[in-house]
Scaffold this active site. Structure first.
Site, PDB file in Angstrom:
ATOM      1  N   ASP A 181      -5.400   9.429  13.533  1.00 17.96           N
ATOM      2  CA  ASP A 181      -5.381   9.427  11.993  1.00 17.96           C
ATOM      3  C   ASP A 181      -6.252   8.131  11.731  1.00 17.96           C
ATOM      4  O   ASP A 181      -5.965   7.321  10.802  1.00 17.96           O
ATOM      5  CB  ASP A 181      -4.091   9.285  11.601  1.00 17.96           C
ATOM      6  N   SER A 227       0.419   9.156   1.697  1.00 19.40           N
ATOM      7  CA  SER A 227       0.887  10.255   1.349  1.00 19.40           C
ATOM      8  C   SER A 227       2.300  10.800   1.688  1.00 19.40           C
ATOM      9  O   SER A 227       3.112  11.422   1.063  1.00 19.40           O
ATOM     10  CB  SER A 227       0.092  11.576   1.749  1.00 19.40           C
ATOM     11  N   ALA A 257       0.930  -1.230  -0.101  1.00 19.40           N
ATOM     12  CA  ALA A 257      -0.104   0.121   0.100  1.00 19.40           C
ATOM     13  C   ALA A 257       0.870   1.295   0.140  1.00 19.40           C
ATOM     14  O   ALA A 257       2.139   1.214   0.449  1.00 19.40           O
ATOM     15  CB  ALA A 257      -0.966   0.059   1.241  1.00 19.40           C
ATOM     16  N   ALA A 282       4.360   7.904   3.228  1.00 16.07           N
ATOM     17  CA  ALA A 282       5.294   6.661   3.391  1.00 16.07           C
ATOM     18  C   ALA A 282       4.506   5.500   2.321  1.00 16.07           C
ATOM     19  O   ALA A 282       3.412   5.736   2.106  1.00 16.07           O
ATOM     20  CB  ALA A 282       5.502   6.114   4.727  1.00 16.07           C
ATOM     21  N   GLN A 283       5.244   4.469   2.274  1.00 11.55           N
ATOM     22  CA  GLN A 283       4.519   3.190   1.631  1.00 11.55           C
ATOM     23  C   GLN A 283       5.022   2.166   2.325  1.00 11.55           C
ATOM     24  O   GLN A 283       6.308   2.005   3.088  1.00 11.55           O
ATOM     25  CB  GLN A 283       4.914   3.266   0.146  1.00 11.55           C
ATOM     26  N   VAL A 284       4.290   0.888   2.296  1.00 16.25           N
ATOM     27  CA  VAL A 284       4.683  -0.282   2.790  1.00 16.25           C
ATOM     28  C   VAL A 284       4.885  -1.478   1.834  1.00 16.25           C
ATOM     29  O   VAL A 284       4.425  -1.588   0.926  1.00 16.25           O
ATOM     30  CB  VAL A 284       3.658  -0.495   3.987  1.00 16.25           C
TER      31      VAL A 284
END
Length: 520
Positions: free
Chosen positions: A287, A134, A131, A136-138
Site C-alpha cells: 500500500d 478510509s 490524519a 482508520a485515523q491517527v
C-alpha cells in the site's frame, strides 16, 4: 434478503453518482443517450452541487461511496500519466485527507478498548486527528515514559460497511463471470476474494503491528528505509500505538527540492526497496501510495524513506518469485521468446498456446518501451495493448499477483513524480540478475554447500553406521525382491499348468460331445 440488500446498495451508489453529476459520463455515450431524460426526473439531479469542479465531484463521490471506493481513488491518484492534472491533484487528497470521525468518539473507543480513562493510558492525547484514512485515523499522543507516539484507531462501524460493499462486489463479479465474455478469463470472483482478504487484514491492527515488526527487522540496518517501532503493550485489535516519525511527505516535491534532497537517489532507492522486499524477503509493503511514505531530510545527498501503514502486505510463492524474476530479466534482454515460454510453463496462458505467435504479440507491445526515459514511456498505453494481447491468447488474471501489480504501479507513479528521467528497468536489472544467480547459478550452488556443510560435519561420525544400515536395508530389500520374483515365477508356472489342464478339459468335452452325437 441478500439480493434485496444488494439492490438497495446499487440504488444508493447510483443516487450518489447522479448527485455529483458523474452519470453524465455514462449518459453521454450513444447507447445510453436516450435515458438522459430520466435523470431529470430524479431529485438528486436537482440537488447536485453546481459550483464544484469535475475533480471535486469525483473525489466527494468516492468519499461518500465508502472505503473501497476511496482506495480505488488512492490508486488512481498516483497515475499522473493516465489522469488530467486537476483530477490527479484532487484525488491525492484521499491519501490522508478523508473526513475524520469526531475526536470524542476516538476517546470513547480508547477507553472501551483499555477499560480505563484515556488519562491513565497516555500522558497526553490530542483529540484532533493528525490524519484520517478510509479504514482508520491517527492521533498524536505521549506515553507516561515521555515517548512521542501515534495512536491508530479503526473507524467505528467500518466492518459492517466493508461487508456490505464486499457482498455487492461478489454480486457484480458473479454477474460478470456468467454473462461477460471476458468474465472467466479475468476471474472476478478470485480477484474480489483476494481484495476481501486484504481488507480483512487491514481491520486487524494486531496483524498490522506484526507486519510492521517483521518489516522493521528485515530493514534493521538499512540506509534506504526506516520502519517505526510498535508499542506492543498498547496494541489491540482496534487500536495500535507506534513510534511517531517526523519527515517530509514524499508527495511534497517542492519542499524536497527546497531542502536540496537528491531526488534521483530517492527514485532509485524506491525501486531497490520494492525489489528487495519482493525477491529477497518475499514480504512487501503493498500500500505504498504517497500518503504512506515520508522522507527523512537529515541526509540531503542520500535521503532515506520512512514508511507507515502496514495493513496490506504481500507475499509470493517460490514459483511465482522465480517466474517473475525470469520474466523481468527476459524483458530486460528483449528475449520475448523466453517470455512467451515462461508464460506457457507457468500456465498463465493456456497449454497449447503457439509460442512463436505469442512471442510476436509480446514484442509488438513491449519493444517500444525500451531505450526511453520514464518520462517518455506511456505505461497506460502499454497496459492497454497488453490487455488486448491477453484477450487474444486467453491470458487469465492471476489473483496472487494483483497486489504486486498494484504496488508496482504505485512505485512507477512515485518514481515519475520524484525523478521523471528514472530508468526503472536499468535500476532493477542488476538486482534481479544477482537474485537469479543466488537462486539457480554458481552462487546458489556455493550457498547450498555452505548452508549444508555444518549438518554434513555433524552427521560425519554416524556415516559408517548409516552406510551399514543402508546396505543392510538394501540386502533385505534385495532378498524380499528375490523372494517376490520366485513367487511370480512359480505363479506363472501354475498359471501355465492351469491353462494346459483347462485346454485338456475343453478338448475332452468336445470329443465326448462328438461321440454322443454319433451314438444318437
Amino acid at each position: 434478503m441478500r439480493l434485496i440488500r444488494q439492490l438497495i446498495r446499487l440504488v444508493s451508489i447510483y443516487r450518489i453518482i447522479v448527485r455529483y453529476g458523474l452519470d453524465e459520463l455514462l449518459l453521454s455515450t450513444k447507447i445510453f443517450r436516450p435515458l438522459r431524460l430520466l435523470s431529470y426526473l430524479t431529485l438528486d439531479y436537482w440537488l447536485r452541487p453546481k459550483k464544484l469542479t469535475r475533480a471535486m465531484r469525483i473525489r466527494l463521490a468516492l468519499e461518500e461511496l465508502g472505503p473501497i471506493f476511496i482506495k480505488f481513488g488512492q490508486i488512481l491518484s498516483t497515475r499522473r500519466d493516465l489522469l488530467p492534472d486537476d483530477i490527479a491533484l484532487e484525488l491525492a487528497k484521499l491519501q490522508d485527507n478523508v473526513p475524520p470521525f469526531h475526536g470524542e468518539q476516538a476517546r470513547k473507543i480508547i477507553e472501551q478498548a483499555y477499560e480505563r480513562p484515556v488519562e491513565e493510558v497516555f500522558a497526553h492525547f490530542d483529540s484532533t486527528p493528525l490524519a484520517a484514512a478510509s479504514i482508520a485515523q491517527v492521533h498524536v499522543a505521549r506515553l507516561h515514559n515521555g515517548r512521542e507516539v501515534v495512536v491508530k484507531i479503526l473507524r467505528p462501524g467500518i466492518e459492517a460497511n466493508i461487508h456490505k460493499d464486499i457482498e455487492l462486489l461478489y454480486f457484480l463479479a458473479n454477474i460478470a463471470n456468467r454473462y461477460w465474455a471476458d468474465g472467466r478469463r479475468l476471474r472476478p470472483m478470485e480477484v474480489v476474494a483476494e481484495f476481501e482478504k486484504n481488507l480483512q487484514d487491514e481491520l486487524d491492527l494486531v496483524k498490522e503491528a506484526a507486519n510492521a515488526t517483521l518489516l522493521r527487522r528485515n530493514f534493521k540496518d538499512s540506509d534506504l528505509i526506516y520502519i517505526p517501532e510498535v508499542e506492543w503493550d498498547y496494541t489491540l485489535q482496534n487500536v495500535m500505538v507506534i513510534e511517531r516519525i517526523k519527515g517530509i511527505p514524499v508527495s511534497n516535491i517542492e519542499t524536497l527540492k527546497q531542502q536540496g534532497m537528491n531526488l534521483k537517489h530517492l527514485a532509485e532507492a524506491g525501486v531497490e526497496i520494492f525489489f528487495t522486499q519482493v525477491f529477497r524477503d518475499n514480504f512487501f509493503h503493498a500500500d505504498m501510495h504517497p500518503g504512506n511514505i515520508f522522507v527523512d531530510p537529515s541526509k540531503p545527498n542520500s535521503p532515506s524513506y520512512i514508511a507507515v501503514d502496514f495493513g496490506i502486505m504481500g507475499t509470493l510463492s517460490t514459483e511465482d518469485q522465480h517466474y517473475l524474476a525470469a520474466n523481468f530479466l527476459a524483458f530486460f534482454r528483449r528475449d520475448y521468446h523466453r517470455v512467451a515460454e515462461l508464460h506457457v510453463h507457468s500456465e498463465w496462458v493456456p497449454e497449447g498456446t503457439k509460442i512463436e505467435e505469442f512471442e510476436g504479440a509480446i514484442r509488438s507491445v513491449c519493444e517500444p518501451i525500451f531505450d526511453k526515459p520514464l518520462k517518455d514511456i506511456s505505461f497506460g498505453l502499454v497496459l492497454l495493448r497488453l490487455f488486448q494481447t491477453a484477450r487474444r491468447f486467453n491470458m487469465e488474471v492471476q489473483p496472487q499477483l494483483v497486489l504486486l501489480q498494484k504496488t508496482l504501479l504505485n512505485i512507477e507513479g512515485l518514481g515519475r513524480q520524484l525523478y521523471p528521467d528514472l530508468d526503472l528497468w536499468q535500476t532493477a536489472k542488476p538486482f534481479l540478475e544477482r537474485w537469479m544467480d543466488e537462486r539457480v547459478g554458481m552462487r546458489a550452488f556455493i550457498k547450498g554447500i555452505r548452508n549444508n556443510l555444518p549438518l554434513w560435519i555433524e552427521k560425519m561420525p554416524e556415516m559408517p553406521l548409516l552406510i551399514h544400515e543402508s546396505l543392510s536395508q538394501d540386502q533385505i530389500k534385495s532378498q524380499q525382491l528375490k523372494h517376490l520374483n520366485n513367487e511370480l515365477i512359480q505363479m506363472r508356472k501354475d498359471m501355465q499348468q492351469f491353462h494346459q489342464r483347462l485346454i485338456l478339459i475343453l478338448v475332452t468335452s468336445v470329443i465326448a460331445a462328438g461321440f454322443g452325437i454319433v451314438f444318437l
